[in-house]
Design a protein around this motif. Sequence first.
Motif, PDB file in Angstrom:
ATOM      1  N   ALA A  65      23.710  -8.838 -33.669  1.00  5.83           N
ATOM      2  CA  ALA A  65      23.613  -8.501 -32.167  1.00  5.83           C
ATOM      3  C   ALA A  65      23.609  -9.867 -31.536  1.00  5.83           C
ATOM      4  O   ALA A  65      24.193 -10.195 -30.632  1.00  5.83           O
ATOM      5  CB  ALA A  65      22.310  -7.745 -31.672  1.00  5.83           C
ATOM      6  N   ALA A  69      26.505 -11.225 -29.319  1.00  8.75           N
ATOM      7  CA  ALA A  69      26.418 -11.565 -27.708  1.00  8.75           C
ATOM      8  C   ALA A  69      26.819 -12.983 -27.644  1.00  8.75           C
ATOM      9  O   ALA A  69      27.514 -13.587 -26.226  1.00  8.75           O
ATOM     10  CB  ALA A  69      24.903 -11.289 -27.647  1.00  8.75           C
ATOM     11  N   HIS A  70      26.539 -13.950 -28.305  1.00  5.11           N
ATOM     12  CA  HIS A  70      26.766 -15.339 -27.980  1.00  5.11           C
ATOM     13  C   HIS A  70      28.299 -15.493 -28.093  1.00  5.11           C
ATOM     14  O   HIS A  70      28.926 -16.273 -27.473  1.00  5.11           O
ATOM     15  CB  HIS A  70      26.300 -16.197 -29.221  1.00  5.11           C
ATOM     16  CG  HIS A  70      26.378 -17.720 -29.084  1.00  5.11           C
ATOM     17  ND1 HIS A  70      26.900 -18.434 -30.044  1.00  5.11           N
ATOM     18  CD2 HIS A  70      25.911 -18.518 -28.076  1.00  5.11           C
ATOM     19  CE1 HIS A  70      26.905 -19.563 -29.651  1.00  5.11           C
ATOM     20  NE2 HIS A  70      26.434 -19.577 -28.410  1.00  5.11           N
ATOM     21  N   ALA A  72      30.307 -13.347 -27.162  1.00  4.45           N
ATOM     22  CA  ALA A  72      30.881 -12.867 -25.886  1.00  4.45           C
ATOM     23  C   ALA A  72      30.484 -13.938 -24.658  1.00  4.45           C
ATOM     24  O   ALA A  72      30.850 -13.548 -23.521  1.00  4.45           O
ATOM     25  CB  ALA A  72      30.279 -11.751 -25.668  1.00  4.45           C
ATOM     26  N   LEU A  74      27.919 -15.038 -23.392  1.00  5.35           N
ATOM     27  CA  LEU A  74      26.830 -14.820 -22.624  1.00  5.35           C
ATOM     28  C   LEU A  74      25.668 -15.774 -22.709  1.00  5.35           C
ATOM     29  O   LEU A  74      25.529 -16.474 -23.675  1.00  5.35           O
ATOM     30  CB  LEU A  74      26.101 -13.382 -23.351  1.00  5.35           C
ATOM     31  CG  LEU A  74      27.076 -12.086 -22.913  1.00  5.35           C
ATOM     32  CD1 LEU A  74      26.260 -11.111 -23.576  1.00  5.35           C
ATOM     33  CD2 LEU A  74      27.251 -11.936 -21.577  1.00  5.35           C
ATOM     34  N   GLU A  76      22.702 -18.316 -23.552  1.00  2.68           N
ATOM     35  CA  GLU A  76      22.009 -18.208 -24.959  1.00  2.68           C
ATOM     36  C   GLU A  76      20.643 -17.391 -24.789  1.00  2.68           C
ATOM     37  O   GLU A  76      20.239 -16.409 -25.754  1.00  2.68           O
ATOM     38  CB  GLU A  76      21.660 -19.656 -25.317  1.00  2.68           C
ATOM     39  CG  GLU A  76      23.164 -20.138 -25.668  1.00  2.68           C
ATOM     40  CD  GLU A  76      22.747 -21.757 -26.208  1.00  2.68           C
ATOM     41  OE1 GLU A  76      21.533 -22.025 -26.116  1.00  2.68           O
ATOM     42  OE2 GLU A  76      23.601 -22.211 -26.897  1.00  2.68           O
ATOM     43  N   CYS A  79      21.294 -13.603 -24.789  1.00  2.00           N
ATOM     44  CA  CYS A  79      21.589 -13.336 -26.081  1.00  2.00           C
ATOM     45  C   CYS A  79      20.313 -13.022 -27.039  1.00  2.00           C
ATOM     46  O   CYS A  79      20.255 -12.126 -27.517  1.00  2.00           O
ATOM     47  CB  CYS A  79      22.380 -14.366 -26.870  1.00  2.00           C
ATOM     48  SG  CYS A  79      24.123 -14.712 -26.117  1.00  2.00           S
ATOM     49  N   LEU A  82      18.457 -10.007 -25.733  1.00  2.00           N
ATOM     50  CA  LEU A  82      19.214  -8.847 -26.105  1.00  2.00           C
ATOM     51  C   LEU A  82      18.765  -8.350 -27.497  1.00  2.00           C
ATOM     52  O   LEU A  82      18.607  -7.429 -27.734  1.00  2.00           O
ATOM     53  CB  LEU A  82      20.523  -8.870 -25.796  1.00  2.00           C
ATOM     54  CG  LEU A  82      21.520  -7.749 -26.340  1.00  2.00           C
ATOM     55  CD1 LEU A  82      21.258  -6.650 -25.560  1.00  2.00           C
ATOM     56  CD2 LEU A  82      23.095  -8.223 -26.045  1.00  2.00           C
ATOM     57  N   ALA A  83      19.229  -9.474 -28.502  1.00  2.00           N
ATOM     58  CA  ALA A  83      18.808  -9.086 -30.041  1.00  2.00           C
ATOM     59  C   ALA A  83      17.342  -8.795 -30.355  1.00  2.00           C
ATOM     60  O   ALA A  83      16.917  -7.866 -31.011  1.00  2.00           O
ATOM     61  CB  ALA A  83      18.816 -10.437 -30.781  1.00  2.00           C
TER      62      ALA A  83
END
Length: 272
Positions: A65, A69-70, A72, A74, A76, A79, A82-83
């Motif tokens: 995840a 995200a990284h 994408a 987004l 840091e 990211c 989110l993780a």
Amino acid sequence: MSDAFEPRSAHRGRFRPFASVLAALRFLTRMPVPFVRTVDPPPLKDAMWAFPLVGAVVGSITGVALVLAHLARLPELFCALLALAIAAMITGAFHEDGLADVADGFGGGNTREQRLEIMKDSRIGTFGALTLMIAVMGRAALLAALLVLSPAAVILLLAGAAAFSRALMVDLLWATRPARQGGLSSMVGQPSRNLTLLALAIGGLTAGLAGSYVFSLEAGVLALVAAGVAQEMLRSLAIRKIGGHTGDVCGAGQVLSETAMLAVYAAAVAFR
């Protein structure tokens, strides 16, 4: 943590890896676990050797995840948060809940009885809220620092840290007496010495090899030592404050030991 189950005794005493992994997965996560009843799960204390395997699964998903995200593009910090949110969804914030309860109990109680009573309360207090904020933001910053590494390296490190931190939970349950009877940690039972050593071996090898591969042997060993020191400090504090371990103490130990390993990895990134 998912709902409790009552294993039957037909296979008691037999080493059944598949059933043990399913039992550990059901206890430590909220992931749907197929066949868990049809395989006749063993008593949880006999399945604790599989805790680091479950940790590796959780850590790997968290790492994927974070990496996606990284990729994408987004920010840091987002990211990392989110993780951590996905990891909390997988585990039901099982360990973070324990950390908050320990902070409230140890920080707000004046006697052993008061501390244990506060830890049983589902409401969160000032100490717990502040500790959770610091823990989440601290871990997010450490995860963000790892994003300069390759995706495979990030996933390996998170899988190893999650595995060894859960192996240390088994060690805590084996080496420390319960603080109270009837609590979760006393109900699940005490793992045997051999199963505890197996859990530590699985978790230690996973984390040690990951740290050594990504950084160096010294960094891999230092991360293991840092996790053990964090766990031992919490164990000593719990013995002094409440006379032993509880399920909350085990959860807090997982968060603290994993954070200690991530701190070593982040420092290793800075000194590369």
